[in-house]
Design an enzyme around this catalytic site. Structure first.
Site, mmCIF file in Angstrom:
data_model
loop_
_atom_site.group_PDB
_atom_site.id
_atom_site.type_symbol
_atom_site.label_atom_id
_atom_site.label_comp_id
_atom_site.label_asym_id
_atom_site.label_seq_id
_atom_site.Cartn_x
_atom_site.Cartn_y
_atom_site.Cartn_z
ATOM 1 N N GLU A 1 0.804 -1.226 0.000
ATOM 2 C CA GLU A 1 0.000 0.000 0.000
ATOM 3 C C GLU A 1 0.836 1.274 0.000
ATOM 4 O OE1 GLU A 1 -0.549 -2.582 2.021
ATOM 5 O OE2 GLU A 1 -2.664 -3.171 1.941
ATOM 6 N N PHE B 1 -11.100 -6.312 14.859
ATOM 7 C CA PHE B 1 -10.096 -6.844 13.944
ATOM 8 C C PHE B 1 -9.790 -5.817 12.846
ATOM 9 C CE2 PHE B 1 -9.059 -9.346 10.058
ATOM 10 C CZ PHE B 1 -7.786 -9.740 10.465
ATOM 11 N N GLN B 2 -8.521 -5.549 12.664
ATOM 12 C CA GLN B 2 -8.034 -4.584 11.671
ATOM 13 C C GLN B 2 -8.614 -3.183 11.853
ATOM 14 O OE1 GLN B 2 -8.239 -6.493 7.740
ATOM 15 N NE2 GLN B 2 -6.182 -7.285 8.158
ATOM 16 N N LYS C 1 -17.304 -0.049 7.137
ATOM 17 C CA LYS C 1 -17.800 -1.107 6.254
ATOM 18 C C LYS C 1 -19.329 -1.120 6.130
ATOM 19 C CE LYS C 1 -17.413 -5.902 5.042
ATOM 20 N NZ LYS C 1 -16.674 -7.148 5.120
ATOM 21 N N MET D 1 24.648 8.529 0.456
ATOM 22 C CA MET D 1 24.493 9.841 1.083
ATOM 23 C C MET D 1 24.860 9.781 2.567
ATOM 24 S SD MET D 1 23.997 12.892 0.486
ATOM 25 C CE MET D 1 22.986 13.502 -0.855
HETATM 26 C C1 LIG Z 1 12.871 5.700 4.209
HETATM 27 C C2 LIG Z 1 14.183 6.346 4.462
HETATM 28 N N1 LIG Z 1 15.038 5.835 5.361
HETATM 29 C C3 LIG Z 1 16.237 6.412 5.578
HETATM 30 C C4 LIG Z 1 16.602 7.538 4.907
HETATM 31 C C5 LIG Z 1 17.955 8.193 5.166
HETATM 32 N N2 LIG Z 1 18.787 8.153 3.943
HETATM 33 C C6 LIG Z 1 18.899 9.201 3.113
HETATM 34 S S1 LIG Z 1 19.831 8.886 1.775
HETATM 35 C C7 LIG Z 1 20.151 7.317 2.304
HETATM 36 C C8 LIG Z 1 21.006 6.393 1.493
HETATM 37 C C9 LIG Z 1 20.379 6.041 0.191
HETATM 38 O O1 LIG Z 1 21.122 5.005 -0.391
HETATM 39 P P1 LIG Z 1 20.967 4.652 -1.924
HETATM 40 O O2 LIG Z 1 19.536 4.517 -2.268
HETATM 41 O O3 LIG Z 1 21.847 3.520 -2.255
HETATM 42 O O4 LIG Z 1 21.457 6.000 -2.630
HETATM 43 P P2 LIG Z 1 22.914 6.616 -2.751
HETATM 44 O O5 LIG Z 1 23.004 7.719 -1.739
HETATM 45 O O6 LIG Z 1 23.899 5.529 -2.501
HETATM 46 O O7 LIG Z 1 22.966 7.152 -4.136
HETATM 47 C C10 LIG Z 1 19.527 7.085 3.526
HETATM 48 C C11 LIG Z 1 19.639 5.821 4.285
HETATM 49 C C12 LIG Z 1 15.657 8.064 4.000
HETATM 50 N N3 LIG Z 1 15.886 9.184 3.315
HETATM 51 N N4 LIG Z 1 14.483 7.443 3.770
#
Ligand SMILES: Cc1ncc(C[n+]2csc(CCOP(=O)(O)OP(=O)(O)O)c2C)c(N)n1
Ligand SMILES: [Mg+2]
Lengths: 570, 165
Positions: free
Chosen positions: A49, A111-112, A161, A478
């Site tokens: 979802e 439930f749910q 529902k 990042m």
């Molecule tokens: C749902 C979620 N969890 C954690 C983060 C923190 N976060 C930002 S960038 C990143 C790394 C992303 O890795 P990747 O998709 O491999 O991209 P890259 O930076 O390596 O290009 C994280 C963990 C986020 N933005 N969103």
């Protein structure tokens, strides 16, 4: 006479809804039965979802048309929360229809059962818990009205529902009036404020237009361009505003903010008049607000009064839609003489050209490893700069934003405000549903793609020929970059130890995978990828693991204090 | 600085929780909240007492105005307005001396005794917030307070100014 469930579908149909992204479950089975009985409204069965919400979101961002989600109560509803929050942060029109346990069981921990109105309250523009079947058409119609007027946003309609029971029929009436006495968004700027803005613009020697997502929402690209060309001034766009002013226009100085260009951030910092159009002075733009743009008169145009002076005090606030307000400004400027404007801004442009000549986005491409920037440049070339590009979150997102100049609004689809990893693929799917003939690309990372990878199955079911460009750096890049910069290179949980074989994975889902790890293969591989008009292609491209995104603003500094590489700064 | 904000909104389910959300989500404090339907039962009127500088209050007001259910918001603090709060206090008064003391204080503040038992008085007092505070301080000298309940400030602007739909 019709059942509540049939009313839900009939109302969607009467509102012109073409696609609903959803997933069935106990509380919405009646609605699914009503969907089955017709073929006006197409239901898209997702695999999670959260992805349904991102698809509706991508659909909305690429068209301006409200996206629609249908989910069951409890886990179905709560799974949409991240998707709703993503849409809320970026002001995207969306309606989420969630099933709810029968009215008589609400509050019994049935439930749910989850209090969806309560769970979603801080991340919706508004919500409805519908109590009677006869109220369904009005609630849904009002939800769409609220979602896509004023500052758009997600609206939840919770449907117990019992009120959608297919066994009970009620008179159906599509509401003719959905206005609310308590909700009257202002579109037109106050004349007095327009007058002040015009004076400031006319007096400016170093003006800049700072254009955000609000300009895209308001379909204001034409007016914004007209104003920019009339004033002959530099234009910068936020991450959300890319495409609202053409990225290939000579007056465009690039994206601004944390990873903005030197010329954009310096132009802002040194400007004497900033015209903010549908941008909200986000902390990823301003850097330290205390040091923010010390010389500028700030004109802030926004449809949401609460965005004005929230972080940075506006000298001239103008509440209204970007499109309408810029039109008013243009009208007010109509009589003025701009023949000297170029001469007047000559010094300003000389300064800007000086910053531009530093070429902050230039990079060296060694022969042994592919630079991520190089991949985006190749993507630009192979798509003629015309693709819809949806992005995930991370370094790859910034590379896409910086190295793929977007000429048109709604071409660039990314989670700017919430920064939701897992957004890219489902968003690109929403884009593809809205634009079946267009090229819909995802730029993603090895981390992000795994956050909604199950949707590859949905892509097969609906034959979506999406192109997934994975910048595989074997790392949460990042995060790793910040660890390099702030934590002396201690890579705490930012690497991926057991990466799947993405090629086998996408093949298992019935698609084509192309692996690239040598520079000399890149062009050919892209060629093959985009030649596959009717198939989904997943490109797994090995890129430099140690690359950082630059420029990058220095924390606590002014807008224009930036690192330019691992060793240089402004 | 203490601020009084007055809100007119739809008397709709969930509306109040959205108002409270503006405060809790954004880290603002509610000192008191007084709410009920108005003469028109489709509408609710709230008086909120809070703290904050001009910037904070401006944001609070804008964020409340942004709620779909809210019709009007105004700040009463610096404009001429009337403000009242109702308080009920139950005191232990189980000997002659303390009962007399309590009665005297009640008289002086023009409070009212609502309920009497062998060992308690329950007192009603209406006034502005300062008067209620002062009453409690004085009362504590002559009796033990068992419990108290206050409505929080409720206010309207003076003169012809009014919040109407
Ligand atoms: C749902 C979620 N969890 C954690 C983060 C923190 N976060 C930002 S960038 C990143 C790394 C992303 O890795 P990747 O998709 O491999 O991209 P890259 O930076 O390596 O290009 C994280 C963990 C986020 N933005 N969103
Ligand atoms: Mg990565």
């Amino acid at each position: 006479m019709m059942s509540g469930a049939a009313m839900v579908v009939q109302t969607l149909n009467d509102l012109g809804v073409k696609h609903v992204f959803g997933y069935p479950g106990g509380a919405v089975l009646d609605i699914y039965d009503a969907l089955f009985a017709q073929d006006e409204v197409e239901h898209v069965l997702v695999r999670h979802e959260q992805a349904a919400a991102h698809m509706a979101d991508g659909y909305a961002r690429s068209t301006g048309i409200t996206g629609t989600v249908l989910v069951t109560s409890g886990p179905g509803a709560t799974n949409t929360i991240t998707g709703i929050a993503t849409a809320y942060m970026d002001s995207i029109p969306m309606v989420v229809l969630s099933g709810q346990v029968p009215s008589q069981h609400i509050g019994e921990d049935a439930f749910q059962e989850t209090d969806m109105v309560g769970c979603s309250r801080p991340i919706v523009k508004h919500s409805f818990l519908v109590k009677r079947a006869v109220d369904i058409p009005k609630a849904i119609a009002q939800a769409y009205y609220i979602a896509n007027t004023g500052r758009p946003g997600p609206v939840v309609v919770d449907l117990p529902k019992d009120i959608v029971n297919v066994a009970e029929e009620h008179p159906y009436e599509f509401p003719t009036d959905v206005t609310l006495r308590s909700y009257n968004p202002v579109l037109k700027g106050h004349n007095k404020q327009i007058g002040k803005a015009v004076k400031s613009i006319q007096a400016a020697k170093r003006p800049v237009l700072y254009v955000g997502g609000g300009a895209i929402t308001a379909e204001a690209q034409g007016k914004v361009t007209e104003l920019a060309e009339l004033l002959h001034c530099p234009v910068t766009c936020t991450l959300m505003g890319l495409g609202a002013f053409s990225g290939v226009h000579p007056q465009f100085v690039g994206m601004l903010g944390m990873h903005g260009t030197v010329e954009a951030n310096k132009t802002m910092h040194n400007a004497d008049c900033i015209v903010a159009l549908g941008a909200r002075f986000d902390d990823r733009v301003t850097n330290n607000v205390e040091k923010f743009c010390p010389y500028a008169d700030i004109i802030h145009v926004d449809i949401d009064p609460a965005s004005i002076s929230k972080t940075v005090k506006a000298h001239i606030p103008v509440v209204g839609s970007v499109d309408t307000v810029v039109q008013q400004i243009l009208e007010a400027l109509a009589g003025s003489d701009f023949s000297e404007q170029k001469a007047k801004l000559a010094d300003w442009w000389k300064q800007i050209e000086g910053w531009r000549s530093q070429q902050c986005l230039s990079f060296e491409q060694p022969s042994e490893v592919i630079k991520p920037q190089k991949v985006i440049e190749a993507l630009y070339k192979h798509t003629n700069g015309e693709a819809f590009v949806s992005s995930d979150v991370g370094q790859h997102q910034m590379f896409a934003a910086l190295y793929y100049p977007f000429a048109k609004p709604r071409q660039w689809i990314n989670s700017g405000g919430l920064g939701t990893m897992g957004f890219g693929l489902p968003a690109a799917m929403g884009v593809q549903f809205a634009h079946p003939e267009a090229t819909s690309v995802v730029v993603t990372g090895d981390g992000s793609i795994q956050m909604n990878i199950q949707e590859l199955s949905t892509c097969l079911q609906y034959n979506l020929p999406i192109k997934i460009i994975t910048l595989n750096n074997r790392a949460l890049g990042m995060v790793r970059q910040w660890q390099d910069m702030i934590y002396q290179g201690r890579h705490s949980s930012s690497y991926m130890d057991s990466m799947p074989d993405f090629i086998k994975l996408v093949e298992a889902y019935g698609h084509i995978g192309i692996k690239v790890d040598k520079l000399e293969e890149l062009d050919d591989a892209m060629e093959r990828c985009f030649a596959e008009k009717n198939r989904l292609v997943f490109m797994d491209i090995a890129v430099d693991q140690n690359e950082h995104v630059y420029p990058m603003q220095i924390k606590y500094g002014a807008m224009d204090e930036m690192r330019l590489s691992k060793t240089e700064r402004t | 600085m203490k601020r009084i904000i007055s809100v007119l909104m739809e008397n709709a389910p969930g509306a109040l929780s959205r108002i409270v959300g503006v405060f809790s989500q954004r880290g603002y404090n509610v000192d008191s909240l007084c709410v009920s339907t108005t003469d028109d039962d489709s509408l609710s009127r709230l008086t909120i007492a809070t703290q904050g500088d001009d910037k904070v209050i401006e944001q609070i007001i804008k964020q409340m105005n942004k709620l779909i259910d809210v019709l009007k918001v105004t700040e009463l603090t610096d404009s001429p307005h009337v403000e009242r709060e109702l308080m009920l206090v139950k005191v232990v008064a189980n000997n002659e001396a303390s009962r007399n003391d309590v009665m005297r204080t009640v008289d002086i503040f023009r409070a009212k005794i609502l309920d009497v038992s062998a060992v308690n008085y329950t007192i009603e007092l209406t006034g502005n917030v300062d008067k209620l505070d002062a009453f409690l301080v004085t009362l504590k000298h002559s009796a033990t307070i068992l419990e108290s309940a206050r409505t929080g400030a409720c206010g309207l602007a003076r003169g012809e100014k009014a919040l109407t739909p």
